[in-house]
Design a protein around this motif. Structure first.
Motif, PDB file in Angstrom:
ATOM      1  N   GLY A 256       0.810  -1.221   0.000  1.00 31.32           N
ATOM      2  CA  GLY A 256       0.000   0.000   0.000  1.00 31.32           C
ATOM      3  C   GLY A 256       0.836   1.260   0.000  1.00 31.32           C
ATOM      4  O   GLY A 256       0.322   2.358  -0.209  1.00 31.32           O
ATOM      5  N   VAL A 257       2.138   1.110   0.217  1.00 35.28           N
ATOM      6  CA  VAL A 257       3.078   2.241   0.184  1.00 35.28           C
ATOM      7  C   VAL A 257       3.839   2.257  -1.138  1.00 35.28           C
ATOM      8  O   VAL A 257       3.898   3.288  -1.813  1.00 35.28           O
ATOM      9  CB  VAL A 257       4.058   2.163   1.373  1.00 35.28           C
ATOM     10  CG1 VAL A 257       5.084   3.296   1.287  1.00 35.28           C
ATOM     11  CG2 VAL A 257       3.309   2.209   2.698  1.00 35.28           C
ATOM     12  N   SER A 258       4.419   1.115  -1.527  1.00 38.96           N
ATOM     13  CA  SER A 258       5.179   1.081  -2.777  1.00 38.96           C
ATOM     14  C   SER A 258       4.294   1.440  -3.971  1.00 38.96           C
ATOM     15  O   SER A 258       4.750   2.081  -4.921  1.00 38.96           O
ATOM     16  CB  SER A 258       5.821  -0.293  -2.984  1.00 38.96           C
ATOM     17  OG  SER A 258       4.852  -1.315  -2.998  1.00 38.96           O
ATOM     18  N   ALA A 259       3.016   1.055  -3.922  1.00 35.67           N
ATOM     19  CA  ALA A 259       2.102   1.375  -5.020  1.00 35.67           C
ATOM     20  C   ALA A 259       1.842   2.872  -5.127  1.00 35.67           C
ATOM     21  O   ALA A 259       1.449   3.363  -6.184  1.00 35.67           O
ATOM     22  CB  ALA A 259       0.774   0.640  -4.831  1.00 35.67           C
ATOM     23  N   VAL A 260       2.090   3.607  -4.045  1.00 29.16           N
ATOM     24  CA  VAL A 260       1.890   5.054  -4.056  1.00 29.16           C
ATOM     25  C   VAL A 260       3.050   5.765  -4.746  1.00 29.16           C
ATOM     26  O   VAL A 260       2.854   6.653  -5.578  1.00 29.16           O
ATOM     27  CB  VAL A 260       1.708   5.589  -2.621  1.00 29.16           C
ATOM     28  CG1 VAL A 260       1.781   7.115  -2.586  1.00 29.16           C
ATOM     29  CG2 VAL A 260       0.374   5.118  -2.050  1.00 29.16           C
ATOM     30  N   PHE A 261       4.290   5.382  -4.417  1.00 28.51           N
ATOM     31  CA  PHE A 261       5.422   6.130  -4.951  1.00 28.51           C
ATOM     32  C   PHE A 261       6.004   5.542  -6.234  1.00 28.51           C
ATOM     33  O   PHE A 261       6.735   6.227  -6.960  1.00 28.51           O
ATOM     34  CB  PHE A 261       6.529   6.277  -3.908  1.00 28.51           C
ATOM     35  CG  PHE A 261       7.217   5.005  -3.479  1.00 28.51           C
ATOM     36  CD1 PHE A 261       8.059   4.309  -4.341  1.00 28.51           C
ATOM     37  CD2 PHE A 261       7.043   4.505  -2.195  1.00 28.51           C
ATOM     38  CE1 PHE A 261       8.701   3.142  -3.937  1.00 28.51           C
ATOM     39  CE2 PHE A 261       7.681   3.347  -1.778  1.00 28.51           C
ATOM     40  CZ  PHE A 261       8.524   2.667  -2.664  1.00 28.51           C
ATOM     41  N   LEU A 262       5.693   4.275  -6.556  1.00 21.63           N
ATOM     42  CA  LEU A 262       6.427   3.595  -7.617  1.00 21.63           C
ATOM     43  C   LEU A 262       6.206   4.212  -8.991  1.00 21.63           C
ATOM     44  O   LEU A 262       7.156   4.383  -9.766  1.00 21.63           O
ATOM     45  CB  LEU A 262       6.052   2.116  -7.637  1.00 21.63           C
ATOM     46  CG  LEU A 262       6.896   1.236  -8.559  1.00 21.63           C
ATOM     47  CD1 LEU A 262       8.374   1.343  -8.216  1.00 21.63           C
ATOM     48  CD2 LEU A 262       6.435  -0.214  -8.487  1.00 21.63           C
ATOM     49  N   SER A 263       4.981   4.548  -9.332  1.00 29.61           N
ATOM     50  CA  SER A 263       4.707   5.080 -10.667  1.00 29.61           C
ATOM     51  C   SER A 263       5.482   6.367 -10.923  1.00 29.61           C
ATOM     52  O   SER A 263       6.128   6.531 -11.964  1.00 29.61           O
ATOM     53  CB  SER A 263       3.205   5.321 -10.835  1.00 29.61           C
ATOM     54  OG  SER A 263       2.930   5.881 -12.103  1.00 29.61           O
ATOM     55  N   ALA A 264       5.449   7.290  -9.957  1.00 25.27           N
ATOM     56  CA  ALA A 264       6.171   8.552 -10.114  1.00 25.27           C
ATOM     57  C   ALA A 264       7.677   8.324 -10.113  1.00 25.27           C
ATOM     58  O   ALA A 264       8.422   8.987 -10.847  1.00 25.27           O
ATOM     59  CB  ALA A 264       5.783   9.527  -9.002  1.00 25.27           C
ATOM     60  N   LEU A 265       8.155   7.380  -9.289  1.00 26.53           N
ATOM     61  CA  LEU A 265       9.586   7.087  -9.244  1.00 26.53           C
ATOM     62  C   LEU A 265      10.063   6.540 -10.590  1.00 26.53           C
ATOM     63  O   LEU A 265      11.094   6.968 -11.125  1.00 26.53           O
ATOM     64  CB  LEU A 265       9.870   6.082  -8.134  1.00 26.53           C
ATOM     65  CG  LEU A 265      11.321   5.595  -8.013  1.00 26.53           C
ATOM     66  CD1 LEU A 265      12.259   6.748  -7.691  1.00 26.53           C
ATOM     67  CD2 LEU A 265      11.430   4.500  -6.956  1.00 26.53           C
TER      68      LEU A 265
END
Length: 320
Positions: free
Chosen positions: A110-119
């Motif tokens: 629920g955290v990695s899915a938040v930042f991964l796309s922008a990263l």
């Protein structure tokens, strides 16, 4: 593979040559790959055979076939060379535009899915050769204190099994460097048209069936702790191991699930879900990027911390 006295006559290039021959299965192709002559490969193999006391490769009309001993050595040699390449890459001045490093990040889904796309979008623009591995983190069952709940993540960081962990805690042991990425709370997700969306009261909430995210199947979480403080409990009808799976199940059932607000903002609509605020106060969580202090001497790791922070800022505050 080599004892102490052997190391004085060992040549790292011979291991590179061994790797090329075993992967190509052909002296000529290995020579082309290493940009040397077939004769140089043959001479190198002779030195390896004397050093390791094994033929290593048997010639055939189609190339060479590795002996049992060579096959046994292939994995250790690959591991040695990977470690050496990693040491050399971190010793060179770090240039994200030219680097081909792989970084391993650990985080709850629920955290990695938040930042991964922008990263990933930023890496594609400014660091196209850098690769990322994501490993899922979930807290230890039955542990409420953050330092103990995430102790496996801290252990993996110190063992260099991963480079950075992102954990929902501001209580980070002093031996680690940490950076706050953002703060998060939880909302209640359900399928569109669910009766609870029309009457999101606490009484209605505890009367519903609930879906809980738990890697090990433990149905008791922080929501249950908050309910118990009021003398209440709920029915945990199902546990699943990650938040994305939870959204998929909630979209096809009448179960309610508590999910991170930013995560829900990004992904709940894809599963036909709506969200409401929780009908009782729930804890807020500080999402911290963590790495051993000693590891922060690595310029690449320091750069990645900045990239993570930028990725979270791109997403903006929850609900925006």
């Amino acid at each position: 593979m080599l004892n102490e006295t052997d190391l004085s006559r060992a040549d790292l290039n011979l291991l590179v040559l061994f790797e090329a021959v075993i992967e190509e299965g052909h002296v000529g192709r290995a020579a082309d790959r290493l940009n040397i002559s077939p004769s140089a490969v043959s001479h190198g193999l002779q030195r390896l055979r004397r050093m390791l006391n094994d033929p290593l490769f048997v010639r055939t009309p189609r190339g060479v076939v590795a002996t049992a001993r060579a096959m046994e050595l292939s994995a250790p040699v690959a591991e040695i060379l990977a470690q050496v390449r990693s040491v050399i890459s971190t010793a060179e001045p770090f240039d994200p535009a030219r680097s081909s490093r792989r970084f391993t990040l650990g985080a709850p889904d629920g955290v990695s899915a938040v930042f991964l796309s922008a990263l990933l979008a930023e890496l594609e623009k400014s660091a196209p050769g850098i690769d990322i591995s994501i490993c899922q983190l979930l807290p230890e069952q039955g542990e409420s204190a953050p330092a103990r709940a995430w102790r496996n993540a801290f252990t993996d960081l110190e063992a260099r099994a991963m480079d950075i962990a992102v954990v929902p805690s501001g209580d980070i042991p002093a031996r680690f460097h940490s950076l706050t990425l953002y703060e998060e709370d939880f909302v209640i997700a359900m399928r569109a048209g669910h009766a609870f969306a029309q009457e999101p009261t606490l009484e209605s909430y505890i009367g519903m069936r609930h879906l809980v995210v738990s890697l090990g199947g433990d149905p008791h979480g922080f929501v249950d702790i908050a309910l118990e403080q009021r003398g209440l409990n709920r029915r945990m009808a199902l546990t699943v191991p990650n938040f994305m799976f939870a959204l998929a199940i909630a979209g096809e059932s009448d179960m309610l699930v508590a999910v991170p607000r930013r995560f829900a903002t990004l992904y709940a609509p894809r599963f036909g879900l709506v969200t409401v605020d929780a009908p009782l106060p729930l804890p807020r969580f500080r999402l911290s990027a963590v790495a051993p202090r000693a590891a922060m001497l690595d310029a690449g790791l320091s750069w990645l911390f900045g990239m993570l922070l930028s990725a979270c800022e791109v997403q903006g505050p929850a609900g925006s």
